[in-house]
Design a protein around this motif. Structure first.
Motif, PDB file in Angstrom:
ATOM      1  N   PRO A   1       0.832  -1.198   0.000  1.00  0.00           N
ATOM      2  CA  PRO A   1       0.000   0.000   0.000  1.00  0.00           C
ATOM      3  C   PRO A   1       0.867   1.248   0.000  1.00  0.00           C
ATOM      4  CG  PRO A   1       0.006  -1.014   2.178  1.00  0.00           C
ATOM      5  CD  PRO A   1       0.766  -1.927   1.257  1.00  0.00           C
ATOM      6  N   SER A   2       0.431   2.250  -0.703  1.00  0.00           N
ATOM      7  CA  SER A   2       1.164   3.502  -0.730  1.00  0.00           C
ATOM      8  C   SER A   2       0.265   4.606  -0.212  1.00  0.00           C
ATOM      9  CB  SER A   2       1.613   3.820  -2.161  1.00  0.00           C
ATOM     10  OG  SER A   2       0.490   4.125  -2.956  1.00  0.00           O
ATOM     11  N   GLU A   3       0.878   5.682   0.221  1.00  0.00           N
ATOM     12  CA  GLU A   3       0.096   6.813   0.703  1.00  0.00           C
ATOM     13  C   GLU A   3      -0.791   7.356  -0.398  1.00  0.00           C
ATOM     14  OE1 GLU A   3       2.466   9.743   2.695  1.00  0.00           O
ATOM     15  OE2 GLU A   3       3.531   8.222   3.842  1.00  0.00           O
ATOM     16  N   ALA A   4      -0.292   7.374  -1.641  1.00  0.00           N
ATOM     17  CA  ALA A   4      -1.091   7.882  -2.755  1.00  0.00           C
ATOM     18  C   ALA A   4      -2.327   7.011  -2.970  1.00  0.00           C
ATOM     19  CB  ALA A   4      -0.250   7.930  -4.030  1.00  0.00           C
ATOM     20  N   THR A   5      -2.161   5.680  -2.901  1.00  0.00           N
ATOM     21  CA  THR A   5      -3.293   4.774  -3.082  1.00  0.00           C
ATOM     22  C   THR A   5      -4.288   4.956  -1.941  1.00  0.00           C
ATOM     23  OG1 THR A   5      -1.941   3.166  -4.231  1.00  0.00           O
ATOM     24  CG2 THR A   5      -3.977   2.355  -3.268  1.00  0.00           C
ATOM     25  N   GLU A   6      -3.786   5.022  -0.714  1.00  0.00           N
ATOM     26  CA  GLU A   6      -4.673   5.168   0.438  1.00  0.00           C
ATOM     27  C   GLU A   6      -5.448   6.473   0.374  1.00  0.00           C
ATOM     28  OE1 GLU A   6      -2.228   4.500   3.872  1.00  0.00           O
ATOM     29  OE2 GLU A   6      -1.931   2.404   3.362  1.00  0.00           O
ATOM     30  N   ALA A   7      -4.857   7.489  -0.231  1.00  0.00           N
ATOM     31  CA  ALA A   7      -5.532   8.782  -0.330  1.00  0.00           C
ATOM     32  C   ALA A   7      -6.595   8.781  -1.422  1.00  0.00           C
ATOM     33  CB  ALA A   7      -4.511   9.882  -0.592  1.00  0.00           C
ATOM     34  N   THR A   8      -6.420   7.972  -2.474  1.00  0.00           N
ATOM     35  CA  THR A   8      -7.341   8.001  -3.605  1.00  0.00           C
ATOM     36  C   THR A   8      -8.384   6.893  -3.582  1.00  0.00           C
ATOM     37  OG1 THR A   8      -5.807   6.721  -4.961  1.00  0.00           O
ATOM     38  CG2 THR A   8      -5.663   9.123  -5.116  1.00  0.00           C
ATOM     39  N   VAL A   9      -8.123   5.792  -2.900  1.00  0.00           N
ATOM     40  CA  VAL A   9      -9.063   4.679  -2.845  1.00  0.00           C
ATOM     41  C   VAL A   9      -9.814   4.756  -1.521  1.00  0.00           C
ATOM     42  CG1 VAL A   9      -9.295   2.166  -2.825  1.00  0.00           C
ATOM     43  CG2 VAL A   9      -7.559   3.236  -4.267  1.00  0.00           C
ATOM     44  N   PRO A  10     -11.158   4.807  -1.557  1.00  0.00           N
ATOM     45  CA  PRO A  10     -11.923   4.875  -0.307  1.00  0.00           C
ATOM     46  C   PRO A  10     -11.637   3.660   0.578  1.00  0.00           C
ATOM     47  CG  PRO A  10     -13.365   4.998  -2.245  1.00  0.00           C
ATOM     48  CD  PRO A  10     -11.991   4.752  -2.737  1.00  0.00           C
ATOM     49  N   ALA A  11     -11.745   3.836   1.886  1.00  0.00           N
ATOM     50  CA  ALA A  11     -11.468   2.758   2.837  1.00  0.00           C
ATOM     51  C   ALA A  11     -12.320   1.521   2.558  1.00  0.00           C
ATOM     52  CB  ALA A  11     -11.698   3.243   4.267  1.00  0.00           C
ATOM     53  N   ALA A  12     -13.549   1.733   2.096  1.00  0.00           N
ATOM     54  CA  ALA A  12     -14.438   0.605   1.811  1.00  0.00           C
ATOM     55  C   ALA A  12     -13.968  -0.198   0.606  1.00  0.00           C
ATOM     56  CB  ALA A  12     -15.863   1.098   1.579  1.00  0.00           C
ATOM     57  N   ARG A  13     -12.966   0.288  -0.107  1.00  0.00           N
ATOM     58  CA  ARG A  13     -12.443  -0.414  -1.291  1.00  0.00           C
ATOM     59  C   ARG A  13     -10.985  -0.842  -1.113  1.00  0.00           C
ATOM     60  NH1 ARG A  13     -15.848  -2.527  -4.964  1.00  0.00           N
ATOM     61  NH2 ARG A  13     -17.753  -1.322  -4.959  1.00  0.00           N
ATOM     62  N   GLN A  14     -10.436  -0.671   0.098  1.00  0.00           N
ATOM     63  CA  GLN A  14      -9.078  -1.120   0.392  1.00  0.00           C
ATOM     64  C   GLN A  14      -9.155  -2.396   1.204  1.00  0.00           C
ATOM     65  OE1 GLN A  14      -6.505   1.882   2.097  1.00  0.00           O
ATOM     66  NE2 GLN A  14      -7.634   3.498   1.032  1.00  0.00           N
TER      67      GLN A  14
ATOM     68  N   GLY B   1     -13.193  -3.914  -8.150  1.00  0.00           N
ATOM     69  CA  GLY B   1     -12.947  -2.546  -7.715  1.00  0.00           C
ATOM     70  C   GLY B   1     -12.220  -2.353  -6.407  1.00  0.00           C
ATOM     71  N   TYR B   2     -11.677  -3.401  -5.829  1.00  0.00           N
ATOM     72  CA  TYR B   2     -10.944  -3.278  -4.574  1.00  0.00           C
ATOM     73  C   TYR B   2      -9.449  -3.157  -4.848  1.00  0.00           C
ATOM     74  CZ  TYR B   2     -15.194  -4.428  -2.098  1.00  0.00           C
ATOM     75  OH  TYR B   2     -16.470  -4.393  -1.610  1.00  0.00           O
ATOM     76  N   HIS B   3      -8.766  -2.393  -3.994  1.00  0.00           N
ATOM     77  CA  HIS B   3      -7.305  -2.356  -4.012  1.00  0.00           C
ATOM     78  C   HIS B   3      -6.858  -3.355  -2.947  1.00  0.00           C
ATOM     79  CE1 HIS B   3      -3.202  -1.017  -4.214  1.00  0.00           C
ATOM     80  NE2 HIS B   3      -3.210  -0.979  -2.892  1.00  0.00           N
ATOM     81  N   VAL B   4      -6.191  -4.420  -3.358  1.00  0.00           N
ATOM     82  CA  VAL B   4      -5.864  -5.518  -2.454  1.00  0.00           C
ATOM     83  C   VAL B   4      -4.365  -5.555  -2.165  1.00  0.00           C
ATOM     84  CG1 VAL B   4      -5.952  -8.015  -2.109  1.00  0.00           C
ATOM     85  CG2 VAL B   4      -7.805  -6.866  -3.344  1.00  0.00           C
TER      86      VAL B   4
ATOM     87  N   VAL C   1     -11.172  -5.015   5.775  1.00  0.00           N
ATOM     88  CA  VAL C   1     -11.666  -3.966   4.886  1.00  0.00           C
ATOM     89  C   VAL C   1     -12.539  -3.019   5.694  1.00  0.00           C
ATOM     90  CG1 VAL C   1     -13.605  -5.383   4.047  1.00  0.00           C
ATOM     91  CG2 VAL C   1     -12.808  -3.471   2.677  1.00  0.00           C
ATOM     92  N   ASP C   2     -12.193  -1.776   5.683  1.00  0.00           N
ATOM     93  CA  ASP C   2     -12.980  -0.708   6.310  1.00  0.00           C
ATOM     94  C   ASP C   2     -13.380  -1.008   7.758  1.00  0.00           C
ATOM     95  OD1 ASP C   2     -14.121   1.811   6.314  1.00  0.00           O
ATOM     96  OD2 ASP C   2     -15.954   1.193   5.309  1.00  0.00           O
ATOM     97  N   GLY C   3     -12.430  -1.547   8.531  1.00  0.00           N
ATOM     98  CA  GLY C   3     -12.674  -1.803   9.945  1.00  0.00           C
ATOM     99  C   GLY C   3     -13.303  -3.144  10.261  1.00  0.00           C
TER     100      GLY C   3
ATOM    101  N   THR D   1     -19.820  -3.301   4.209  1.00  0.00           N
ATOM    102  CA  THR D   1     -19.246  -1.963   4.397  1.00  0.00           C
ATOM    103  C   THR D   1     -20.263  -0.851   4.151  1.00  0.00           C
ATOM    104  OG1 THR D   1     -18.354  -1.931   2.139  1.00  0.00           O
ATOM    105  CG2 THR D   1     -16.900  -2.731   3.897  1.00  0.00           C
ATOM    106  N   THR D   2     -21.341  -1.164   3.463  1.00  0.00           N
ATOM    107  CA  THR D   2     -22.401  -0.174   3.232  1.00  0.00           C
ATOM    108  C   THR D   2     -23.361  -0.115   4.419  1.00  0.00           C
ATOM    109  OG1 THR D   2     -22.276  -0.504   0.843  1.00  0.00           O
ATOM    110  CG2 THR D   2     -24.281   0.513   1.682  1.00  0.00           C
ATOM    111  N   GLU D   3     -23.811  -1.286   4.879  1.00  0.00           N
ATOM    112  CA  GLU D   3     -24.775  -1.349   5.983  1.00  0.00           C
ATOM    113  C   GLU D   3     -24.129  -1.066   7.339  1.00  0.00           C
ATOM    114  OE1 GLU D   3     -26.819  -5.116   5.796  1.00  0.00           O
ATOM    115  OE2 GLU D   3     -27.720  -4.636   3.854  1.00  0.00           O
ATOM    116  N   ARG D   4     -22.857  -1.403   7.486  1.00  0.00           N
ATOM    117  CA  ARG D   4     -22.074  -1.158   8.693  1.00  0.00           C
ATOM    118  C   ARG D   4     -22.730  -1.689   9.980  1.00  0.00           C
ATOM    119  NH1 ARG D   4     -17.680   0.481   7.442  1.00  0.00           N
ATOM    120  NH2 ARG D   4     -17.048   0.952   9.555  1.00  0.00           N
TER     121      ARG D   4
END
Length: 166
Positions: free
Chosen positions: A36-49, A72-75, A104-106, A122-125
């Motif tokens: 993971p990179s800072e650039a990726t973490e900044a551009t990909v929403p947490a729900a997609r990491q 659509g996930y960054h893995v 993913v997203d907590g 991640t949508t319903e949480r």
């Protein structure tokens, strides 16, 4: 004659250098792709990491990671021969372990859970620790591909409930 030899040698050296640089650049890119990179973490929403801890010898885990990327996930893949211990420490019920552990997203996601179920999570949480698809069902993503129904369980402490049966 010496000029032709010198020109031929210089051309061979330039070609070999170009191939070496291309190979080095490609190899370097492959290593970076799983980090993971800072650039990726900044551009990909947490729900997609998604981070996956998996046995490095498990081909279905790689197929599942590829499947999630196609959805659509960054893995980020982390080799971890003790992913099962990590899973239990994260709260996955021992009788419900999947073939890898993801975060993913907590939430924790154990096993080959279909992308639409992860998205629903991640949508319903819901107030749970995570979800699990126990074992390695043959009709799950990463195996033969999603077909038929798969029963996914939610877990939180000692509570285990059906999250999805689709």
């Amino acid at each position: 004659m010496n000029r032709k030899l010198l020109t031929g040698s210089a051309l061979a050296l330039v070609t070999a250098s170009a191939i070496g640089i291309a190979t080095f650049t490609t190899a370097e890119t492959d290593v970076v792709a799983d980090t993971p990179s800072e650039a990726t973490e900044a551009t990909v929403p947490a729900a997609r990491q998604m981070t996956i801890w998996r046995d490095p010898n498990c081909g279905c885990c790689d197929a599942y990671a590829d499947y999630m990327e196609e959805n659509g996930y960054h893995v980020t893949r982390i080799d971890d021969r003790d992913f099962d211990k990590r899973s239990i420490e994260a709260g996955v019920p021992e009788q419900g372990l999947g073939c890898h552990l993801a975060q993913v997203d907590g939430y924790y996601v154990s096993g080959l859970v279909p992308a639409e179920i992860v998205k629903r999570l991640t949508t319903e949480r819901p107030e749970i620790t995570g979800i699990t698809l126990p074992g390695m069902p043959m009709n799950a993503p990463g195996m033969a591909g999603k077909s038929g129904t798969l029963k996914t369980y939610a877990f939180a402490g000692d509570d285990i409930t059906v999250f999805s049966d689709e």
